[in-house]
Enzyme design. Structure first.
Site, PDB file in Angstrom:
ATOM      1  N   CYS A 126      61.344  28.771  55.787  1.00 35.85           N
ATOM      2  CA  CYS A 126      59.970  28.329  55.494  1.00 35.85           C
ATOM      3  C   CYS A 126      59.572  28.637  54.055  1.00 35.85           C
ATOM      4  O   CYS A 126      58.480  28.265  53.617  1.00 35.85           O
ATOM      5  CB  CYS A 126      58.999  28.975  56.469  1.00 35.85           C
ATOM      6  N   CYS A 154      49.223  30.852  66.164  1.00 30.95           N
ATOM      7  CA  CYS A 154      50.422  30.238  65.596  1.00 30.95           C
ATOM      8  C   CYS A 154      50.057  29.041  64.728  1.00 30.95           C
ATOM      9  O   CYS A 154      49.197  28.244  65.095  1.00 30.95           O
ATOM     10  CB  CYS A 154      51.336  29.724  66.709  1.00 30.95           C
ATOM     11  N   SER A 155      50.781  28.883  63.618  1.00 32.60           N
ATOM     12  CA  SER A 155      50.630  27.658  62.825  1.00 32.60           C
ATOM     13  C   SER A 155      51.260  26.521  63.624  1.00 32.60           C
ATOM     14  O   SER A 155      52.132  26.741  64.457  1.00 32.60           O
ATOM     15  CB  SER A 155      51.299  27.824  61.468  1.00 32.60           C
ATOM     16  N   LYS A 162      47.818  27.969  59.203  1.00 30.91           N
ATOM     17  CA  LYS A 162      47.208  27.903  60.528  1.00 30.91           C
ATOM     18  C   LYS A 162      46.400  26.624  60.730  1.00 30.91           C
ATOM     19  O   LYS A 162      46.538  25.955  61.751  1.00 30.91           O
ATOM     20  CB  LYS A 162      46.301  29.135  60.720  1.00 30.91           C
ATOM     21  N   HIS A 211      51.768  23.307  58.879  1.00 27.93           N
ATOM     22  CA  HIS A 211      52.927  24.016  58.333  1.00 27.93           C
ATOM     23  C   HIS A 211      54.201  23.170  58.446  1.00 27.93           C
ATOM     24  O   HIS A 211      55.091  23.469  59.234  1.00 27.93           O
ATOM     25  CB  HIS A 211      53.064  25.359  59.066  1.00 27.93           C
TER      26      HIS A 211
END
Lengths: 382, 129
Positions: free
Chosen positions: A83, A204-205, A326, A330
């Protein structure tokens, strides 16, 4: 070593972009950046992408993107660091311009995550396949284990974690490029579907599609293209053990700490000099650890700091004014560049309702896996 | 037949084989070729203790395909008596019985099935003691 500036930015909206392919979104972002900078030629290109092979079964995307952007012929390099691919791609572009090798460099990031691949499976390839993933852990699970240890050790509360999401959704609500342009509540986060205890879906994103590109050039040429070049004061990266369990302290993101310390040293400033920052909030706990390990607040105090509103738009150090991973979304390879674009917009004074007053110096922190790689950039408007 | 990728990890997964740096004594699981503490490259083979404690844990509710039928299941970071840490499922318990600091024992269990033919893959899981 030449000073390097960002002279143009472009990104797609982040979200479930079903009508567009991975090349469509990269080209859209690339053309916007080229247009924003007003450059006619690109000398070289870097593309950050975590795992286009697993998501859309397409590798070799450096060449594909140069081809479809209409600039085939130039050297193009794909950078992968999970990421943190986007952030690390920027570091490579920075190195190429600062070294004098080339002048006009396009750095982009892209990920197309909604074409049907098992996203949990694909993302897990950023962890230790044989000794973490084999035994059933997932990414939310890894960060959940960090969260549980952080809560146990420092007394960080469930509510404080939720407040990270609440704050980021509030910021994202006024970002036209965000995937979720809506606010949420503490109860909305805590009562959402449990994914990996203690983290719910709203910690969680999301899974997203998106691309983001910037154009770099030597600072002494930047005024030819723009009135508001943004100088890169520091570009630093670091690594840590790939497996969370091999780290002495699971609550400390050592790569974040190391990349932050070297970036502050390179820029000749301290955390207190940063006016606005985008940090890697892939999960709510990640933002708390990141602000601690970057030195914005003492270790263990990130939850309390968030609860006091110090990371809000009008707080001591506004964090993730874009909505963060978020709320903005993402698309993993694009995230590192999208963070940079938010900071450039803030420093140019173009962030609209999200504008931090008198923002002159900004920071981005982009992270791979459960923190095995981290990239920190510091910027100042010229 | 299981894949090479599976069988070459068998000593670690079935027997908890690790290696210990002859120079500084640091233990690596899985074994490494170079010690990240002292750069030593001479090691002795050891077997990890099967006794340990829970450092942190989570309950997986959303799992990738190969674990989807097992949810909810507990995954923890366990520290063995030799102070080596590993990621493992905690089996045979209710999620609410698991706590940081609780003692566990590592046991031999089926972990997952490999590929479309479903070859059984084994390894270690922790159980509360």
């Amino acid at each position: 070593m030449r000073d390097v500036a960002i002279i143009g930015c472009g990104m797609t909206k982040f979200g479930e972009l079903w009508k567009k392919s991975i090349r469509d979104i990269f080209v859209e972002a690339g053309l916007k950046a080229i247009d924003d900078a007003g450059v006619e030629n690109i000398d070289s290109m870097y593309v950050g992408s975590m795992t286009s092979g697993l998501f859309v079964e397409q590798e070799h995307i450096s060449a594909i993107m140069a081809d479809y952007l209409g600039i085939a012929g130039i050297p193009a390099v794909r950078i992968e660091s999970a990421c943190a691919s986007g952030g690390l791609a920027l570091r490579q572009g920075f190195i190429e311009v600062t070294s004098g090798m080339n002048d006009i460099v396009l750095v982009g990031g892209v990920e197309k995550m909604t074409d049907g691949a098992d996203a949990t499976y694909a993302l897990a390839s950023a962890a230790d396949q044989e000794y973490e993933v084999y035994n059933g852990i997932t990414f939310p699970g890894l960060y959940a284990m960090i969260a549980r240890a952080h809560m146990h050790r420092y007394g960080t509360t469930r509510k404080q974690l939720a407040l990270v999401a609440v704050k980021n959704h509030k910021n994202g609500a006024s970002n036209p490029n965000a995937q979720f342009q809506r606010e949420t509540t503490i109860d909305g986060v805590i009562n959402a579907t449990m994914v990996a205890d203690p983290l719910t879906l709203m910690d969680c994103s999301p899974v997203s599609d998106g691309a983001a590109c910037v154009i770099l050039c030597p600072l002494d040429q930047a005024k030819k293209y723009t009135d508001t070049p943004v100088k890169i004061l520091a570009s630093c990266a670091a690594t840590d053990n790939i497996a969370l369990h091999q780290r002495d302290d699971v609550t400390i993101l050592k790569a974040v700490k190391l990349s932050g310390e070297s970036a502050f040293k390179q820029a000749g400033i301290s955390p207190g000099d940063i006016d606005v920052a985008e940090v890697h909030d892939c999960f709510t706990i990640a933002e708390i650890c990141a602000i601690e390990d970057l030195g914005f607040v003492a270790k263990g105090k990130g939850g309390e700091f968030t609860e006091k509103g110090e990371t809000a738009l009008d707080g001591k150090i506004p964090i993730n004014t874009s909505g963060g991973l978020k709320s903005k979304g993402h698309p993993v390879g694009a995230t590192g560049i999208a963070q940079v674009i938010e900071i450039v917009e803030q420093l140019r004074g173009n962030a609209g309702k999200r504008q931090v007053k008198n923002a002159k110096v900004g920071l981005t922190q982009n992270m791979g896996g459960s923190g095995a790689s981290s990239v920190v950039h510091i910027f100042r408007v010229v | 037949m299981p894949s090479p990728r599976y069988w070459r990890e068998i000593p670690q997964r079935y027997r908890l084989e690790a290696n210990k740096c002859k120079k500084c004594g640091k233990i690596f699981f899985p074994p490494r070729l170079i010690c990240c503490e002292c750069r030593g490259q001479a090691f002795e083979k050891i077997r990890l203790s099967d006794e340990g404690k829970i450092i942190t844990f989570t309950v997986i509710r959303v799992a990738p395909q190969q674990f989807a039928t097992q949810t909810p299941y507990v995954v923890a970071i366990v520290e063995t008596k030799d102070e080596v840490r590993l990621t493992t499922q905690v089996a045979d318990c209710k999620p609410e019985d698991v706590e940081i600091g609780k003692k566990v024992r590592l046991v031999f269990r089926k972990i997952q099935e490999e590929g479309k033919t479903g070859i059984l893959c084994y390894g270690y899981k922790a159980v509360l003691v």
